[in-house]
Design an enzyme around this catalytic site. Structure first.
Site, short mmCIF file in Angstrom:
data_model
loop_
_atom_site.label_atom_id
_atom_site.label_comp_id
_atom_site.label_asym_id
_atom_site.label_seq_id
_atom_site.Cartn_x
_atom_site.Cartn_y
_atom_site.Cartn_z
N CYS A 2 9.80 1.79 3.30
CA CYS A 2 10.51 0.64 3.92
C CYS A 2 11.90 1.05 4.05
O CYS A 2 12.76 0.47 4.40
CB CYS A 2 10.62 -0.44 2.66
SG CYS A 2 11.24 0.00 1.14
N PHE B 82 0.75 -1.41 0.02
CA PHE B 82 0.04 0.03 0.02
C PHE B 82 0.73 1.34 -0.03
O PHE B 82 0.35 2.42 -0.25
CB PHE B 82 -0.97 0.07 1.14
CG PHE B 82 -0.15 0.38 2.61
CD1 PHE B 82 -0.05 1.89 2.80
CD2 PHE B 82 0.33 -0.57 3.47
CE1 PHE B 82 0.67 1.90 4.13
CE2 PHE B 82 0.81 -0.29 4.70
CZ PHE B 82 1.12 1.11 4.91
N LYS C 147 -1.12 -7.19 -9.87
CA LYS C 147 -1.99 -7.35 -8.71
C LYS C 147 -1.62 -6.00 -7.81
O LYS C 147 -0.68 -6.29 -7.14
CB LYS C 147 -1.76 -8.74 -8.15
CG LYS C 147 -2.99 -9.05 -7.41
CD LYS C 147 -3.55 -8.25 -6.08
CE LYS C 147 -3.06 -8.34 -4.79
NZ LYS C 147 -3.27 -7.44 -3.66
N SER D 102 5.03 -6.95 3.55
CA SER D 102 5.56 -7.27 4.76
C SER D 102 6.26 -8.57 4.97
O SER D 102 6.07 -9.41 4.10
CB SER D 102 4.32 -7.42 5.84
OG SER D 102 3.20 -8.34 5.19
P1 NAD Z 1 1.08 -6.71 2.97
O1 NAD Z 1 2.13 -7.73 3.28
O2 NAD Z 1 0.10 -6.60 3.99
O3 NAD Z 1 0.53 -6.69 1.52
C1 NAD Z 1 1.33 -6.70 0.44
C2 NAD Z 1 0.73 -7.45 -0.54
O4 NAD Z 1 0.24 -8.82 -0.46
C3 NAD Z 1 -0.75 -6.74 -1.14
O5 NAD Z 1 -1.15 -6.56 -2.37
C4 NAD Z 1 -1.79 -7.79 -0.46
O6 NAD Z 1 -3.20 -7.88 -1.10
C5 NAD Z 1 -0.94 -8.88 -0.30
N1 NAD Z 1 -1.28 -10.04 0.62
C6 NAD Z 1 -1.28 -9.55 1.92
N2 NAD Z 1 -1.67 -10.78 2.75
C7 NAD Z 1 -1.32 -11.74 2.07
C8 NAD Z 1 -1.33 -13.22 2.19
N3 NAD Z 1 -1.42 -13.70 3.36
N4 NAD Z 1 -1.02 -13.94 1.26
C9 NAD Z 1 -1.00 -13.43 0.04
N5 NAD Z 1 -0.86 -12.04 -0.35
C10 NAD Z 1 -1.15 -11.13 0.74
O7 NAD Z 1 2.11 -5.20 3.13
P2 NAD Z 1 1.53 -3.95 3.18
O8 NAD Z 1 0.95 -3.76 4.44
O9 NAD Z 1 0.40 -3.52 1.90
O10 NAD Z 1 2.90 -3.15 2.95
C11 NAD Z 1 3.50 -2.49 3.86
C12 NAD Z 1 4.79 -3.48 3.91
O11 NAD Z 1 5.66 -3.58 2.66
C13 NAD Z 1 5.80 -3.05 5.09
O12 NAD Z 1 6.13 -4.11 5.81
C14 NAD Z 1 6.79 -2.46 4.31
O13 NAD Z 1 8.10 -2.61 4.75
C15 NAD Z 1 7.01 -3.40 2.89
N6 NAD Z 1 7.66 -2.72 1.99
C16 NAD Z 1 8.74 -3.21 1.63
C17 NAD Z 1 9.47 -2.65 0.43
C18 NAD Z 1 10.79 -2.97 0.14
O14 NAD Z 1 11.38 -2.47 -0.93
N7 NAD Z 1 11.41 -4.08 0.91
C19 NAD Z 1 8.87 -1.66 -0.17
C20 NAD Z 1 7.61 -1.14 0.12
C21 NAD Z 1 6.96 -1.78 1.15
#
Ligand code: NAD
Length: 484
Positions: free
Chosen positions: A283, A151, A175, A228
């Site tokens: 991040c 997000f 997606k 995450s």
């Molecule tokens: P999230 O893990 O909740 O969701 C990410 C994506 O995965 C979304 O599209 C969601 O629909 C999908 N998703 C969620 N739960 C799932 C599951 N159980 N199985 C399969 N798909 C699933 O992450 P978020 O809250 O949207 O984003 C924030 C996180 O992203 C933070 O931890 C942040 O550090 C990380 N992030 C990392 C980077 C990087 O470069 N390492 C960059 C941006 C964000």
């Protein structure tokens, strides 16, 4: 006001999902629903993958120069729509408009990089590997790739992947985050206008079920995930099990070390931006500040003043320097961390929990918050908070700072502020995060460099963007020839 229900983009057309299961897209500054996102069914997701699979053979044969021309058109349209996309990012994510603009710019830079594909995708050749025998290595696309996005950078993160993947001759299924997929709709409206062959790029809205359908589909050759760490690890395991390429970028806990010889004025400015920019939902956001020796006395009060002076508000309003966090649930999660910090004995020296934000009573606001007297073992100092909450830890020396930073399971980014080249070199050499800032608070690699962390922040080997992304999106075939 009627609420828009978002659509999927499959086989060159906008299509309604038949799914009854939906999520709300909410403007975080107003706390109001602004769109509805369908959780696409497995059949709809499968259809998008099949479409991409069927489009692959002809797209692969399209010369790289021609593929690049589509991206030049895409870049032009992104520039024309730059302000509209940035505004959409603020509406759906909350970040301040100039932050949204910065993120869209970073996304466009990947498109620019990908236009260089005729050079980037070249292989190599060596004559006479043995007498009269030549060897060449060529790069070939693999088929359908997919991205699953978080997000916090709804326009930028999907652009880390799609442009390079299709430039290499692959086809694509994106997606977006189910919390804020609006800017991706806008970006796909632009992709629709560049007249790519149908099926080369596809957009499927959804959540976990959609993701799992993509992961299990044998026609998907590779997956790029950003989100995450717990989900990143699960994605890595599941996608690898079905033989896919995976780059899975996870969460972060970023440590910033301030040496006593740092330029304190400049360091305070850069670190305040690192910790509170994008409301800490980056991040690469600074989260724990390791203040070496008397850097603590020099840094602490100016930093507290800078944090306190941030102006909370709607990211679209002039003068706002700290926007809301993304959702009510996320706000509650961050507030929960503050409660835990207090229970664990940290000293909340700046408390942003009762913010006054005129005109926006329902927004998900949290003022800049700072904990002092923090122990590295506390949850606030070791787990990802992803909000405007910062921990201060006084440390004895560089060794002490490195021991705390490297003990954490995450290793995304870290920074050192110093005027000593020797300290900077030592830090770069020994820190295990793979994005390192020296007098830089947000060590974000540009499009031509690899983006991604290590340890619990990254699962895979080839990172996003840069030359590594060309490796990710191509197979290298070696041909050894002898002619009689
Ligand atoms: P999230 O893990 O909740 O969701 C990410 C994506 O995965 C979304 O599209 C969601 O629909 C999908 N998703 C969620 N739960 C799932 C599951 N159980 N199985 C399969 N798909 C699933 O992450 P978020 O809250 O949207 O984003 C924030 C996180 O992203 C933070 O931890 C942040 O550090 C990380 N992030 C990392 C980077 C990087 O470069 N390492 C960059 C941006 C964000």
């Amino acid at each position: 006001m009627s609420i828009e229900r978002l659509r999927n983009y499959v086989n060159g057309k906008w299509v309604e999902s038949s799914s009854q299961s939906t999520g709300d897209v909410v403007n975080p500054a107003l706390g109001e629903k602004i769109a509805e996102v369908p959780f696409s069914t497995p059949g709809e997701t499968r259809r998008a993958v099949e479409t991409a699979r069927d489009a692959f053979p002809a797209w692969r044969e399209t010369p790289p120069l021609e593929r690049a021309r589509y991206l030049f058109r895409f870049k032009d349209l992104l520039e024309e729509s730059f302000d509209e996309i940035a505004k959409t990012v603020t509406l759906e994510n909350g970040k301040v408009l100039h932050e949204s603009r910065g993120s869209v710019r970073r996304g466009i830079e990947v498109v620019e990089m990908a236009t260089g594909i005729p050079s980037l995708m070249q292989g190599s050749c060596l004559e006479d590997v043995a007498r009269g025998i030549d060897c060449e290595a060529i790069r070939q696309p693999l088929g359908v790739f997919a991205s699953i996005a978080p997000f916090n950078f709804p326009a930028m993160v999907p652009l880390w992947f799609l442009p390079t993947a299709i430039a290499c001759g692959n086809t694509f299924v994106a997606k977006p985050s189910d919390r804020n997929p609006l800017s991706q709709q806008k970006i796909f409206e632009l992709l629709d206008r560049i007249d790519l062959p149908a099926g080369v790029v596809n957009l499927v809205n959804g959540g976990r079920e959609t993701v799992e359908t993509i992961l299990d589909d044998p026609d998907v050759k590779g997956v790029s995930f950003v989100g995450s760490s717990s989900v990143a690890k699960a994605i890595y395991d599941r996608a690898a099990k079905s033989g896919k390429r995976v780059q899975s970028l996870g969460g972060a806990k970023n440590f910033i070390t301030v040496m006593p010889d740092a330029d304190m004025e400049k360091s305070v400015a850069a670190i305040t931006e690192s910790c509170y920019g994008c409301a800490g939902e980056r991040c690469l956001a600074g989260s724990v500040l390791l203040l070496v020796g008397d850097a603590y006395e020099k840094f602490r009060d100016p930093f507290l003043r800078a944090a306190e002076s941030l102006r909370l508000g709607n990211g679209l309003d002039e003068g706002t320097t700290l926007g809301p966090v993304v959702t009510r649930a996320h706000l509650d999660k961050v507030l929960g961390f503050i409660e835990r910090g207090i229970e664990e004995g940290a000293n909340l020296v700046l408390d942003g929990r009762s913010p006054r934000v005129d005109d926006y009573p329902n927004g998900f606001f949290l003022g800049a918050s700072v904990f002092d007297d923090v122990d590295p073992s506390m949850a606030v100092a070791s787990e990802e908070i992803f909000g405007p909450v910062v921990c201060l830890i006084r440390v004895n020396d560089l060794e002490h700072a490195l021991s705390i930073a490297t003990a954490n399971p995450y290793a995304n980014a870290t920074s050192i502020f110093t005027s000593s080249g020797r300290a900077a070199r030592e830090y770069r050499y020994r820190a295990d995060a793979s994005m390192i800032g020296v007098n830089i608070g947000v060590a974000a690699p540009m499009a031509c460099f690899p983006f991604g962390g290590s340890k619990g922040s990254f699962f895979g080997d080839l990172k996003a963007t840069g030359r590594q992304s060309i490796d990710f999106y191509t197979d290298q075939k070696v041909v050894i020839s002898r002619w009689y």
